[in-house]
Design a protein around this motif. Structure first.
Motif, PDB file in Angstrom:
ATOM      1  N   THR A 142     -18.923  41.099 -49.670  1.00  0.00           N
ATOM      2  CA  THR A 142     -19.512  40.068 -49.974  1.00  0.00           C
ATOM      3  C   THR A 142     -20.955  39.938 -50.721  1.00  0.00           C
ATOM      4  O   THR A 142     -21.508  38.664 -50.819  1.00  0.00           O
ATOM      5  CB  THR A 142     -19.811  39.556 -48.326  1.00  0.00           C
ATOM      6  N   GLU A 143     -20.692  40.728 -51.245  1.00  0.00           N
ATOM      7  CA  GLU A 143     -21.897  41.300 -52.432  1.00  0.00           C
ATOM      8  C   GLU A 143     -23.171  41.351 -52.184  1.00  0.00           C
ATOM      9  O   GLU A 143     -23.920  41.066 -52.872  1.00  0.00           O
ATOM     10  CB  GLU A 143     -21.723  39.916 -53.554  1.00  0.00           C
ATOM     11  N   GLN A 144     -23.682  41.203 -50.685  1.00  0.00           N
ATOM     12  CA  GLN A 144     -23.922  41.251 -50.274  1.00  0.00           C
ATOM     13  C   GLN A 144     -25.473  42.662 -50.727  1.00  0.00           C
ATOM     14  O   GLN A 144     -26.174  43.160 -50.265  1.00  0.00           O
ATOM     15  CB  GLN A 144     -24.064  42.091 -48.621  1.00  0.00           C
ATOM     16  N   ASP A 146     -25.298  43.546 -53.752  1.00  0.00           N
ATOM     17  CA  ASP A 146     -25.777  43.303 -55.085  1.00  0.00           C
ATOM     18  C   ASP A 146     -27.226  42.815 -55.089  1.00  0.00           C
ATOM     19  O   ASP A 146     -27.317  42.756 -55.671  1.00  0.00           O
ATOM     20  CB  ASP A 146     -23.878  42.937 -55.608  1.00  0.00           C
ATOM     21  N   ALA A 147     -27.192  42.049 -53.431  1.00  0.00           N
ATOM     22  CA  ALA A 147     -28.111  41.027 -53.745  1.00  0.00           C
ATOM     23  C   ALA A 147     -29.071  41.695 -53.671  1.00  0.00           C
ATOM     24  O   ALA A 147     -30.296  41.470 -53.976  1.00  0.00           O
ATOM     25  CB  ALA A 147     -27.807  39.931 -52.463  1.00  0.00           C
ATOM     26  N   MET A 148     -28.980  42.500 -52.179  1.00  0.00           N
ATOM     27  CA  MET A 148     -29.993  43.933 -52.491  1.00  0.00           C
ATOM     28  C   MET A 148     -30.405  44.155 -53.546  1.00  0.00           C
ATOM     29  O   MET A 148     -31.658  43.488 -53.524  1.00  0.00           O
ATOM     30  CB  MET A 148     -29.213  44.754 -50.938  1.00  0.00           C
ATOM     31  N   GLU A 149     -29.538  45.216 -54.407  1.00  0.00           N
ATOM     32  CA  GLU A 149     -30.408  45.025 -55.867  1.00  0.00           C
ATOM     33  C   GLU A 149     -30.549  44.156 -56.945  1.00  0.00           C
ATOM     34  O   GLU A 149     -31.878  44.544 -56.962  1.00  0.00           O
ATOM     35  CB  GLU A 149     -28.113  45.645 -56.504  1.00  0.00           C
ATOM     36  N   VAL A 150     -30.198  42.572 -56.656  1.00  0.00           N
ATOM     37  CA  VAL A 150     -30.782  41.943 -57.501  1.00  0.00           C
ATOM     38  C   VAL A 150     -31.987  41.024 -56.641  1.00  0.00           C
ATOM     39  O   VAL A 150     -33.042  41.306 -58.162  1.00  0.00           O
ATOM     40  CB  VAL A 150     -29.959  40.912 -57.996  1.00  0.00           C
ATOM     41  N   SER A 151     -32.505  41.678 -55.604  1.00  0.00           N
ATOM     42  CA  SER A 151     -34.275  41.401 -55.479  1.00  0.00           C
ATOM     43  C   SER A 151     -35.104  42.293 -55.118  1.00  0.00           C
ATOM     44  O   SER A 151     -35.571  42.242 -54.033  1.00  0.00           O
ATOM     45  CB  SER A 151     -33.367  40.613 -53.747  1.00  0.00           C
ATOM     46  N   GLY A 152     -34.272  43.549 -56.520  1.00  0.00           N
ATOM     47  CA  GLY A 152     -35.503  44.546 -56.173  1.00  0.00           C
ATOM     48  C   GLY A 152     -35.234  45.446 -54.895  1.00  0.00           C
ATOM     49  O   GLY A 152     -36.457  46.363 -54.957  1.00  0.00           O
ATOM     50  N   THR A 153     -34.457  45.954 -54.482  1.00  0.00           N
ATOM     51  CA  THR A 153     -34.676  46.799 -53.535  1.00  0.00           C
ATOM     52  C   THR A 153     -33.508  47.509 -53.841  1.00  0.00           C
ATOM     53  O   THR A 153     -31.863  47.415 -53.952  1.00  0.00           O
ATOM     54  CB  THR A 153     -33.867  45.929 -52.223  1.00  0.00           C
ATOM     55  N   ASN A 154     -33.605  49.177 -53.121  1.00  0.00           N
ATOM     56  CA  ASN A 154     -32.751  50.034 -53.931  1.00  0.00           C
ATOM     57  C   ASN A 154     -31.683  50.449 -52.635  1.00  0.00           C
ATOM     58  O   ASN A 154     -31.796  50.147 -51.558  1.00  0.00           O
ATOM     59  CB  ASN A 154     -33.371  51.491 -53.887  1.00  0.00           C
ATOM     60  N   TYR A 158     -32.445  52.052 -48.974  1.00  0.00           N
ATOM     61  CA  TYR A 158     -32.482  51.282 -47.811  1.00  0.00           C
ATOM     62  C   TYR A 158     -30.780  51.494 -46.819  1.00  0.00           C
ATOM     63  O   TYR A 158     -31.883  51.598 -45.599  1.00  0.00           O
ATOM     64  CB  TYR A 158     -32.192  49.331 -48.543  1.00  0.00           C
TER      65      TYR A 158
END
Lengths: 280, 256
Positions: A142-144, A146-154, A158
């Motif tokens: 569900t791309e969550q 990817d969303a985490m990565e895009v928001s600057g979180t490794n 995490y």
């Protein structure tokens, strides 16, 4: 080198303009090696992120609490039955030899050295390992992630580091808890055929237990926990093909980690035997 | 640490995104063959194209989720393919990404979803200030009343709006929309399109919008590009392309 790899993987690139396909059909051995390579690289990434700042302590505690608490009832019930059944099944043989007083000791050695850690780890592989595989798998599809990565979180730091650390530290604790409940089950079973005081049971149960029974059995539980965490995370993190892939990730997380638990157990037993022989 | 202003100063001709000769292939199949694209500040660029043609791959290359095989991608004048992890994260805090599936974190409430990027990037630590920003972001999308609900309790349109709010909370200078109106009813689609325009006007943000929805393209685009066979096959304004005589371009506008 490229030619060599292409030969190995039987890759045939078709000319552009014609039908463009990529015939990559690895054999089971190639599949196994690819999987092993992927898991090794993933484990490398885990260790690289493990020692880098910032430390996700809050998420680690949250995962530890969740994993530990949710598994307690299941472990408690199975451990009680395990101790009870093991004692009831062993009793007739010991009675035949007139060695009934050895029953608590025999059961305690079996539980502490082998049955407790392995059975509990297998239950945790089913409960916790599949949970991690399914959770990360659904986050992937569900791309969550990817969303985490895009928001600057490794996401490795995490999601993966926190979960693997939580299983590494919680599973040994669950195994201690399981051993204790199994002892209680055994005590109940012994008392079904006569009375024995709790003090006498504890004395008889702990008397045959030595340093070489407890320490290797404890050390291997950390490896069990690590294996369950890293395999669950790996299968979930690289899950593909939508919801079908999530199910497959959860399933293979359980199957592979169960197999790895037995392999670790085999290695641990061999190593502890060697160390024991040299120490005498 | 390189200052944000320094990065902006590197930007030539006011272009926030510059892509040159981009190539990307998967399993031997070349998806993107030669992509060239420049996006100006506060410009909305819409990309049209058939499904599976590589539109999402292109915007994922921009934020470094997928690395290209060849070519150059500059965001705020800095080459994405040569950025280290820290630089990539800094760039990503200035680029918002709206996923096709919304990608809201299932295990968190709407409030936690919105707080997540703020707390993770340690932009603000003060709880009151974080609360104010969360309310402001939800007000922008008209959904302050769902703040303590879980994503599973929301409708498709609401989830899309929350996804927009989560992106807006970092006040990005570029927003990449991956099919923002897919699966929504015409009324909600129209509202989302209006919201995209509002964001462009309010925050002066540049956007790349990938869509199949021609009404959304018409409402939001300053410029439209049609992706076909790994290249931009046609480009122009909505009206230019609508009156284009090329049969392939015509086929896109046949229903409007």
């Amino acid at each position: 080198m490229k030619k060599y790899l292409n030969n190995i993987f039987n890759r045939k690139k078709h000319k552009e303009g014609k039908k463009s396909t990529y015939d990559f059909k690895p054999s089971w051995l190639q599949n196994f090696l690819l999987e092993l390579g992927g898991l090794s690289r993933f484990t490398g990434n885990f260790f690289r992120e493990l020692f880098s700042y910032p430390f996700e302590i809050k998420e680690f505690l949250k995962q530890s609490y969740r994993m530990g608490l949710s598994t307690l009832p299941l472990i408690g019930i199975t451990a009680f039955i395990m101790g009870l059944v093991l004692t009831l099944q062993s009793r007739p043989v010991l009675v035949d030899f007139g060695a009934e007083s050895w029953l608590p000791g025999m059961v305690s050695v079996s539980i502490v050295r082998e049955i407790g850690p392995v059975i509990t780890a297998l239950i945790c592989a089913g409960k916790i390992g599949s949970g991690i595989g399914a959770e990360l798998g659904s986050m992937r599809v569900t791309e969550q992630i990817d969303a985490m990565e895009v928001s600057g979180t490794n996401p490795i730091k995490y999601l993966v580091v926190t979960r693997v650390l939580a299983t590494t530290f919680m599973i040994p604790m669950l195994i201690f808890y399981s051993d204790a409940i199994s002892f209680y089950g055994s005590y109940v079973a012994v008392n079904m055929h006569g009375f024995i005081s709790p003090q006498l049971f504890i004395t008889q149960a702990f008397d045959p237990l030595h340093y070489f029974d407890i320490v290797p059995a404890t050390i291997k539980t950390f490896f069990f926990g690590f294996a369950i965490g890293i395999i669950g995370c790996y299968k979930g993190y690289y899950s593909t093909n939508g919801t079908e892939g999530v199910g497959r990730a959860a399933n293979s997380a359980v199957v592979i980690s169960s197999l790895v638990i037995f392999i670790i157990d085999l290695i641990a037993v061999q190593l502890s035997e060697i160390i024991h022989i040299f120490s005498i | 640490m390189e200052n944000n202003k320094d990065i902006l100063n590197n930007t030539n001709n006011n272009y926030v995104i510059e892509i040159e000769h981009l190539q990307k292939s998967f399993d031997g199949r070349m998806i993107l063959k030669d992509i060239n694209l420049k996006v100006k500040k506060s410009e909305n660029v819409v990309i049209l194209g058939k499904s599976g043609i590589g539109k999402s791959v292109l915007i994922k290359c921009i934020v470094g989720l997928i690395f290209p095989d060849k070519g150059s991608i500059k965001v705020f004048g800095k080459e994405v393919t040569q950025m280290n992890h820290k630089e990539l994260n800094e760039m990503r805090t200035r680029v918002g990404f709206i996923f096709q599936s919304n990608a809201l974190y299932d295990s968190m409430t709407v409030r936690e979803n919105l707080e997540f990027p703020l707390r993770r990037n340690k932009i603000i630590n003060d709880k009151k200030e974080i609360d104010n920003l969360v309310y402001e972001a939800l007000e922008n999308v008209g959904l302050t009343d769902v703040i303590d609900k879980m994503p599973a309790e929301l409708s498709g349109g609401m989830r899309k709006r929350i996804s927009l709010a989560r992106t807006l909370i970092l006040k990005p200078e570029i927003i990449l929309y991956d099919e923002p109106t897919t699966g929504l009813d015409p009324l909600t689609s129209r509202e989302i399109s209006k919201l995209i325009n509002t964001i462009q006007n309010k925050y002066n943000a540049s956007s790349i919008i990938i869509t199949h929805d021609l009404e959304c393209a018409k409402r939001t685009s300053n410029r439209i590009l049609i992706l076909q066979d790994g290249i931009f096959y046609a480009k122009g304004s909505f009206d230019d392309l609508k009156t284009n005589n090329d049969p392939f371009v015509k086929s896109f506008f046949i229903t409007v």
